[in-house]
Design an enzyme around this catalytic site. Sequence first.
Site, PDB file in Angstrom:
ATOM      1  N   GLU A   3      28.835  50.168  49.706  1.00  0.00           N
ATOM      2  CA  GLU A   3      27.648  50.710  50.387  1.00  0.00           C
ATOM      3  C   GLU A   3      26.354  50.108  49.864  1.00  0.00           C
ATOM      4  O   GLU A   3      25.408  49.885  50.622  1.00  0.00           O
ATOM      5  CB  GLU A   3      27.603  52.234  50.237  1.00  0.00           C
ATOM      6  CG  GLU A   3      28.595  52.988  51.124  1.00  0.00           C
ATOM      7  CD  GLU A   3      29.994  53.075  50.554  1.00  0.00           C
ATOM      8  OE1 GLU A   3      30.254  52.490  49.473  1.00  0.00           O
ATOM      9  OE2 GLU A   3      30.850  53.728  51.180  1.00  0.00           O
ATOM     10  N   HIS A  21      31.305  66.250  51.429  1.00  0.00           N
ATOM     11  CA  HIS A  21      31.396  65.726  52.796  1.00  0.00           C
ATOM     12  C   HIS A  21      30.576  66.575  53.759  1.00  0.00           C
ATOM     13  O   HIS A  21      30.856  66.611  54.954  1.00  0.00           O
ATOM     14  CB  HIS A  21      32.862  65.716  53.269  1.00  0.00           C
ATOM     15  CG  HIS A  21      33.613  64.493  52.834  1.00  0.00           C
ATOM     16  ND1 HIS A  21      33.414  63.859  51.635  1.00  0.00           N
ATOM     17  CD2 HIS A  21      34.587  63.769  53.451  1.00  0.00           C
ATOM     18  CE1 HIS A  21      34.234  62.813  51.544  1.00  0.00           C
ATOM     19  NE2 HIS A  21      34.954  62.743  52.628  1.00  0.00           N
TER      20      HIS A  21
HETATM   21  C1  TPP Z   1      32.053  55.853  48.843  1.00  0.00           C
HETATM   22  C2  TPP Z   1      32.907  56.135  50.030  1.00  0.00           C
HETATM   23  N1  TPP Z   1      32.871  55.313  51.083  1.00  0.00           N
HETATM   24  C3  TPP Z   1      33.637  55.545  52.161  1.00  0.00           C
HETATM   25  C4  TPP Z   1      34.469  56.640  52.199  1.00  0.00           C
HETATM   26  C5  TPP Z   1      35.330  56.896  53.434  1.00  0.00           C
HETATM   27  N2  TPP Z   1      36.725  56.668  53.053  1.00  0.00           N
HETATM   28  C6  TPP Z   1      37.529  57.699  52.732  1.00  0.00           C
HETATM   29  S1  TPP Z   1      39.018  57.173  52.216  1.00  0.00           S
HETATM   30  C7  TPP Z   1      38.615  55.555  52.430  1.00  0.00           C
HETATM   31  C8  TPP Z   1      39.611  54.475  52.135  1.00  0.00           C
HETATM   32  C9  TPP Z   1      39.843  54.259  50.699  1.00  0.00           C
HETATM   33  O1  TPP Z   1      40.869  53.334  50.535  1.00  0.00           O
HETATM   34  P1  TPP Z   1      41.680  53.218  49.188  1.00  0.00           P
HETATM   35  O2  TPP Z   1      40.741  53.213  48.029  1.00  0.00           O
HETATM   36  O3  TPP Z   1      42.567  52.030  49.321  1.00  0.00           O
HETATM   37  O4  TPP Z   1      42.533  54.554  49.073  1.00  0.00           O
HETATM   38  P2  TPP Z   1      43.706  55.094  50.008  1.00  0.00           P
HETATM   39  O5  TPP Z   1      43.105  56.012  51.010  1.00  0.00           O
HETATM   40  O6  TPP Z   1      44.388  53.920  50.619  1.00  0.00           O
HETATM   41  O7  TPP Z   1      44.586  55.858  49.091  1.00  0.00           O
HETATM   42  C10 TPP Z   1      37.325  55.444  52.901  1.00  0.00           C
HETATM   43  C11 TPP Z   1      36.672  54.164  53.226  1.00  0.00           C
HETATM   44  C12 TPP Z   1      34.456  57.491  51.088  1.00  0.00           C
HETATM   45  N3  TPP Z   1      35.198  58.602  51.053  1.00  0.00           N
HETATM   46  N4  TPP Z   1      33.691  57.214  50.015  1.00  0.00           N
END
Ligand code: TPP
Lengths: 318, 318, 348, 348
Positions: free
Chosen positions: D61, D130
Amino acid sequence: MKRDELELTVRLYRSLRRIRRVEEEIVRVYPSDSIKSPVHLSIGQEAVATGVCEALEPRDVVFGSYRGHAMYLAKGGSLPRMIAELYGKADGCARGKGGSMHLVDVERGVMGTSAVVGTTIPNAVGYAYALKHRRENRIAVSFHGDGATEEGVFAESLNFAALKQLPILFVCENNGYAIHTHQSRRQATLDICTRVRAYGIPAETIEDGDVFRIFQAARAAAAAVRSGSPGPRYIECITSRWLEHVGPGEDFELGFRSREETEAWRKNDQVARLGGMLPAPQRSVIDEAIEAEIAEAFAFAEASPFPPAGELLMHLYR
Amino acid sequence: MKRDELELTVRLYRSLRRIRRVEEEIVRVYPSDSIKSPVHLSIGQEAVATGVCEALEPRDVVFGSYRGHAMYLAKGGSLPRMIAELYGKADGCARGKGGSMHLVDVERGVMGTSAVVGTTIPNAVGYAYALKHRRENRIAVSFHGDGATEEGVFAESLNFAALKQLPILFVCENNGYAIHTHQSRRQATLDICTRVRAYGIPAETIEDGDVFRIFQAARAAAAAVRSGSPGPRYIECITSRWLEHVGPGEDFELGFRSREETEAWRKNDQVARLGGMLPAPQRSVIDEAIEAEIAEAFAFAEASPFPPAGELLMHLYR
Amino acid sequence: MERTLSYVDAIREATDLEMARDAGVVLFGLDVDDPKAILGTTRGLAGKYGGDRVFGTPLSEDAMCGAAIGMALAGLRPIHVHIRMDFVLLAMNQLVNMAAKTHSMFGGQEHVPLVVRSIIGKSWGQGAQHSQGLYPLFMHVPGLKVVAPSTPYDAKGCLAAAVRDDNPVMFVEHRILYYQKGRVPEGDYVVAPGKARVAVPGREVTLVGISYMQVECLRAQRYLEEVSVSAEVIDPIWLAPLDIGTIEASVRRTGRLIVVDNGWMTCGAGAEIVASLAERMQDAPGWKLRRMGFAPVPCPTTPSLEALFYPNARTIAAAAFDLVKGAPQGWLPAARADLKLIEFKGPF
Amino acid sequence: MERTLSYVDAIREATDLEMARDAGVVLFGLDVDDPKAILGTTRGLAGKYGGDRVFGTPLSEDAMCGAAIGMALAGLRPIHVHIRMDFVLLAMNQLVNMAAKTHSMFGGQEHVPLVVRSIIGKSWGQGAQHSQGLYPLFMHVPGLKVVAPSTPYDAKGCLAAAVRDDNPVMFVEHRILYYQKGRVPEGDYVVAPGKARVAVPGREVTLVGISYMQVECLRAQRYLEEVSVSAEVIDPIWLAPLDIGTIEASVRRTGRLIVVDNGWMTCGAGAEIVASLAERMQDAPGWKLRRMGFAPVPCPTTPSLEALFYPNARTIAAAAFDLVKGAPQGWLPAARADLKLIEFKGPF
Ligand SMILES: Cc1ncc(C[n+]2csc(CCOP(=O)(O)OP(=O)(O)O)c2C)c(N)n1
Ligand SMILES: Cc1ncc(C[n+]2csc(CCOP(=O)(O)OP(=O)(O)O)c2C)c(N)n1
Ligand SMILES: [Mg+2]
Ligand SMILES: [Mg+2]
């Protein structure tokens, strides 16, 4: 020397000497209180901005930090407007609102400098995105210090620039210190280029501050970046800051580093070295022109008025 | 199988099966609306938390993400309190204030999970700092996804952990996706471990999701970290999320990935595999105990009251 | 005999005492252990308590804030220092999404005894990015406490209170206040959260000055004295929790309020104070008020504009005079040298 | 014949029209090009305008906001999308230290035509991280514009205005509003900065509802009708610049104000509105007021507490009723199904 070598030497010398002399003049004038802002001087580091900017086209753009005088001047930023800016005058490049830490000259491709470490790195990346998107034959350059590479935004910026194969050249001016703290006390490993390569970005270090080598490396990197493939390049230039972090004095008395540490660099002073490579008469012509230009710039700054009260609320929104 | 091998298999199987069955039960119950929070399920990924936590001591601590059920359970977090938390009940591990994304069980070393990607990584690092500072023979573990490694704070955290040689084990659960976006569309190079090693941190990837290999790698890494030298370690476990990013269903119909992509992983299902390694009667005993425990936990959650109005303003300040 | 200390030394002493008192207190941030020692506020502490408890950090505000939270979860009492408040913007995610919420979000199981020290800059070309008084951003967020002491006495007592607090505290300093000297008792004391101080009692107008603006209000009070206007000066000290009761009692007496923010006014502390009084004093309407604060623009570097950017004793006095008289009087006191502050001119 | 669109489609349409109008408009952020397309608001745009102009990003971000600023400096018009407002905290440094200051700090040489879209979450276990409505943090900072449209009509017109604005605009959406439908003209129009709307005229009390709380205020107005109380409902739409004049004119008529924040109240938009009116209406004191907003705690996930965390039509109506009657009446309207909103229950 061959003619083009000589011409290159002349151009590099003029730039080096001009930056050095401008900053020496700032040091000299400083106690008079005409300068209304902190100054982070590049004395000792001129070869980086000089070598890199010599490798750029006028239409290329640069982004830098509060230690931005050298970059601004090497890229062609207006000297009188820079001095007027330091003086807080209405004819300053930022109309007196920015000071030394916020230099800008959009016409010359100096897109701005920031007092918050690392902040302009992603800005340069975004600019590069726009260039690629519009298929412009220009490149963006991000100048930053060794300390800036510790900010998370640096890693994020590298990843995005590499992911999108953007036309950007990253230039690290590694003077070994963030204020008074040595790189070894801040970074787990000193090898910035290894971290950069981990994003798939070709990176090289120029260890000795040789302005010709910096120029050559930058020229090769800029050509690669400009050709659009394979995306960004990174150049780390080891260098040495001779004065204190901020202000016109030295800082050896603080005890965090010794004068000896800078000795080797002083012996390797690129201003003196390139000056010595030129015939004395040619050198004098250059030097005198620089002195005249500087005198004029400071006179311009002196003569310029302070911005009137009405300017306070201006430039908030466009 | 030798006896200790069998015992290990039993322990791993119990943990794998328990996580799988708890989450399957969540899937089953979900449409009834008893669960008052989004759920990010780990079905398909159980081997990572199971293998790593098996290598930890009870006094070690873990930090994770919203996809935290597996880690919480594998580390010994209370199941009834977790289900009650998903139900928004007063007996939940966070008294109903956290939900599925904010699981905690300090007694068992589950220090918390966060809904903002990457945020607990530096928290784990700081905890490790405290452990080292107090010369405690414990380690901290940071569980995070592949997406989290793109956040700047990840790079900053690695640097600080390596600089201070902290007793921390980083565990990347690389399921290839951040929500619906594949790693290759987000990362310039897929090689997370190379980026980690650039900070001087030993890193290895376990490609096949084999719970024994994950356990062995984690055991070796935890031992190294615990001995205090040479500081942090990093383990990347390639894995596969079988359900949708959030919620109880699948996501193949969205078209961003095919069911085939997960097929190889389903064939390699560690729950089934380890189940098959155990004599059927022994396995039934375990399975039945798990079913009983789950039934009890859901009943506990059902029976628990919602927090009363007076709790709204509580727990703001301590 | 009263002992006098500078604001700098008061902060240093409080840190020293707390570190001696509690082995869990650790102090870190960029440059805390360098030769300038955060303008002297951390001087000598690395030597005394060792590099494990007092250390400089990489340029990684986000992770270091996150690490501070982790340390706090492990039972330490971290003090994380930012030499400028502007840099705290890099740590907003950890402060707002984690530190402020941990105790509540985990149902009371955890808590975060964290102190974040940050210094507001002013004068001599600090400019847009080195001058922000962003404390309202933190006042807005439940779960954070915010304090902005203006005297050496309060600096010491508030820092001690902040370190002992089990919750995250934003400790807001001001560069210009570093030159203040004042009475500071030796030994242990705290200036506890949630209590404002009537610095000078008065009858006709209440001046509430936040952070360094407290000093300008005190000077304004003296200017007003010259024209026989009696001003009461209140220092809220703690901004969250805010002692609105003390301010309310004063305004009920004086019938007039000027609140001077050391920051921008929109959604600022002054807005909160005025809005709270408007709510609380519906039984006694008709009190007069004025908000003052930074001009609604980024801070310019040039002194000709910077001088206009900030409220000062004279503009505050003039505003108070008009408020008391009920209409613009065109009065601006002549600058008095004895009230003037040492100009800040580096070291940067 | 009037055309009806959802809030989602209004945002999508505005983006589409602006992208068609100006080749410099680019749209990016996590997941803008994924199958869920930011709950549909970016659906189809990647296909239509190509992956160069519409793209998902890494989880970065801070850098992506910085890159957006760089693009803006290069003459593009970036729209950077955050699926939750809470994540914008990671980009505060770039927004506050760079985007807000560039035009001023560089003396007008540069400008940053940037739109940051972010969505406030609510209900169904969103929880502490959230659900935040952090718009006051941006209202506080000069150089940023802030808008929080509550209707599909405004969503479209404000987004068009934001994209065409030469300054950074924080565009604040609300997840629950996504289910609203309303009249949306085809083609081009803008809802320009700095103009509030009187949504329902009334005589006895002014209700100002921000973002989604506008909907709750509209419902409260209906509840109040049942007990013969005439409420005027105002939607500020733009929070910076804020049209305080329209609110002032209303309160001068009704003599009563309830401002309902879709966020915490301390140093919030409500505080700013009340404080501004207190300053501006010193000639007409005695108006009655009440601030409402989130409970001063992180948002709990459990529905039993979440229901108490937010103001709603019935609690707003009750407060207005008391204000009009001049004393607590103990009246709370019975919930009316016809005014009830579709509950939000995923997809998350
Ligand atoms: C700082 C932030 N940016 C965006 C999001 C939205 N978001 C929620 S889960 C996610 C994916 C995260 O991927 P990963 O770290 O690979 O974890 P996974 O869900 O695959 O376990 C995103 C982009 C968030 N929660 N926090
Ligand atoms: C985000 C941020 N953190 C801290 C500072 C304080 N600070 C100013 S300059 C500096 C050192 C930066 O070092 P480096 O990037 O190597 O640049 P150099 O000064 O050596 O040119 C620091 C820490 C700052 N300006 N911004
Ligand atoms: Mg450096
Ligand atoms: Mg993933």
